[in-house]
Design a protein around this motif. Structure first.
Motif, PDB file in Angstrom:
ATOM      1  N   ARG A  37      20.877 107.025 106.247  1.00 62.91           N
ATOM      2  CA  ARG A  37      20.375 106.698 105.209  1.00 62.91           C
ATOM      3  C   ARG A  37      18.781 106.794 105.078  1.00 62.91           C
ATOM      4  O   ARG A  37      18.342 106.228 104.366  1.00 62.91           O
ATOM      5  N   ASN A  66      16.576 110.393 104.872  1.00 59.47           N
ATOM      6  CA  ASN A  66      16.462 111.928 104.861  1.00 59.47           C
ATOM      7  C   ASN A  66      16.361 112.275 107.062  1.00 59.47           C
ATOM      8  O   ASN A  66      16.092 112.152 107.282  1.00 59.47           O
ATOM      9  N   GLN A 108      23.401 112.500  99.683  1.00 59.79           N
ATOM     10  CA  GLN A 108      22.987 113.102  98.966  1.00 59.79           C
ATOM     11  C   GLN A 108      21.692 112.455  98.519  1.00 59.79           C
ATOM     12  O   GLN A 108      20.900 112.799  97.589  1.00 59.79           O
ATOM     13  N   GLN A 109      21.814 110.890  98.380  1.00 56.29           N
ATOM     14  CA  GLN A 109      21.236 109.985  97.624  1.00 56.29           C
ATOM     15  C   GLN A 109      19.617 109.853  98.479  1.00 56.29           C
ATOM     16  O   GLN A 109      18.542 109.494  98.225  1.00 56.29           O
ATOM     17  N   THR A 110      19.576 111.159  99.938  1.00 59.61           N
ATOM     18  CA  THR A 110      18.515 110.919 100.626  1.00 59.61           C
ATOM     19  C   THR A 110      17.590 112.314 100.027  1.00 59.61           C
ATOM     20  O   THR A 110      16.461 111.986 100.597  1.00 59.61           O
ATOM     21  N   GLN A 111      18.175 112.548  99.150  1.00 56.92           N
ATOM     22  CA  GLN A 111      17.127 114.322  98.831  1.00 56.92           C
ATOM     23  C   GLN A 111      17.465 114.818  99.759  1.00 56.92           C
ATOM     24  O   GLN A 111      16.201 115.574 100.076  1.00 56.92           O
ATOM     25  N   ARG A 118      27.403 111.905  99.291  1.00 55.52           N
ATOM     26  CA  ARG A 118      27.373 111.014  98.296  1.00 55.52           C
ATOM     27  C   ARG A 118      25.692 110.224  98.323  1.00 55.52           C
ATOM     28  O   ARG A 118      25.160 110.585  98.443  1.00 55.52           O
ATOM     29  N   LEU A 119      26.249 109.483  99.927  1.00 50.22           N
ATOM     30  CA  LEU A 119      25.275 108.830 100.921  1.00 50.22           C
ATOM     31  C   LEU A 119      23.912 109.619 101.023  1.00 50.22           C
ATOM     32  O   LEU A 119      23.151 109.503 100.826  1.00 50.22           O
ATOM     33  N   THR A 124      31.731 109.929  99.999  1.00 48.50           N
ATOM     34  CA  THR A 124      31.390 109.179 100.096  1.00 48.50           C
ATOM     35  C   THR A 124      30.108 108.668 100.512  1.00 48.50           C
ATOM     36  O   THR A 124      28.850 108.789 100.763  1.00 48.50           O
ATOM     37  N   GLU A 169      30.431 117.621  93.105  1.00 58.87           N
ATOM     38  CA  GLU A 169      29.795 117.249  94.261  1.00 58.87           C
ATOM     39  C   GLU A 169      28.546 118.100  95.198  1.00 58.87           C
ATOM     40  O   GLU A 169      27.992 117.161  95.342  1.00 58.87           O
TER      41      GLU A 169
END
Length: 218
Positions: free
Chosen positions: A160, A162, A68-71, A65-66, A62, A97
């Motif tokens: 939350r 980058n 990775q959402q910040t690229q 993945r969070l 988790t 992942e």
């Protein structure tokens, strides 16, 4: 599953293995020190030490993945104790992942000469394990010498925004050996005594790592 306040000012769950158990070894050819991360030599690093049950695996996944959402521009890796690294299914999930699994040796029976350790050993529910084992095992990030810079993140950290600028600051500043959270979530008057390794950018250094290992064995 004792809950303790650790010596860096964090509230942590400690998963201890009896010191009588023989230490598990990393398999041949799995040297974490050979991991190079990005072309710039940087990486984000998570970890699982001690038990490696479904809940611990889900927490790490988790967090990854969070992040990775910040690229992020830098790749992700996870330091795993040998017992966790032996789980081929979990390693395959991590790779799927885009998280590189790294086997690192777990330290056991780290001693502390401070008052806190003495108080713990005097407790009736003391289990006989060092509450500092997990801290020293986390220091394996300093032994990832294939990297020029690593941003270590505890798996209970929710990223939350980058954080590439933190790694780039470390990589572009040879005079910096680390970037850390100095207060460790404590009151300002205690800031000079504690720091929080839950978000910790470091420049791996085998000499520093070796010195800390020797210190923990005293």
């Amino acid at each position: 599953r004792p809950v303790r306040h650790d010596n860096l000012g964090q509230r942590s769950l400690w998963y201890m293995l009896p010191p009588s158990l023989p230490p598990a070894e990393c398999p041949p050819g799995s040297a974490a020190s050979e991991y190079c991360g990005s072309a710039e030599g940087g990486a984000y690093v998570f970890s699982i030490f001690g038990l490696c049950g479904p809940r611990h695996q889900a927490q790490l996944l988790t967090a990854a993945r969070l992040l990775q959402q910040t690229q992020p521009a830098f790749p992700l890796a996870a330091m795993l104790s040998p017992t966790c690294h032996r789980n081929a299914t979990f390693r395959a999930i991590l790779v799927g992942e885009s998280v590189t699994p790294l086997c690192v040796q777990r330290f056991a029976n780290v001693r502390c000469r401070g008052d806190k350790q003495l108080r713990d050993e005097g407790r009736s529910d003391y289990l006989g394990y060092s509450t500092f084992d997990e801290h020293w095992t986390k220091l394996n990030v300093l032994n990832l010498t294939g990297l020029r810079g690593a941003l270590y993140l505890d798996s209970d950290v929710v990223v939350r925004r980058n954080l590439d600028h933190v790694l780039r600051s470390l990589l572009s500043s040879p005079h910096l050996s680390e970037i850390r959270t100095p207060q460790g979530c404590l009151q300002a008057e205690l800031a000079h005594r504690f720091f929080n390794t839950g978000v910790w950018a470091v420049r791996p250094d085998a000499t520093v790592f070796g010195a800390l290992v020797r210190l923990g064995a005293l």
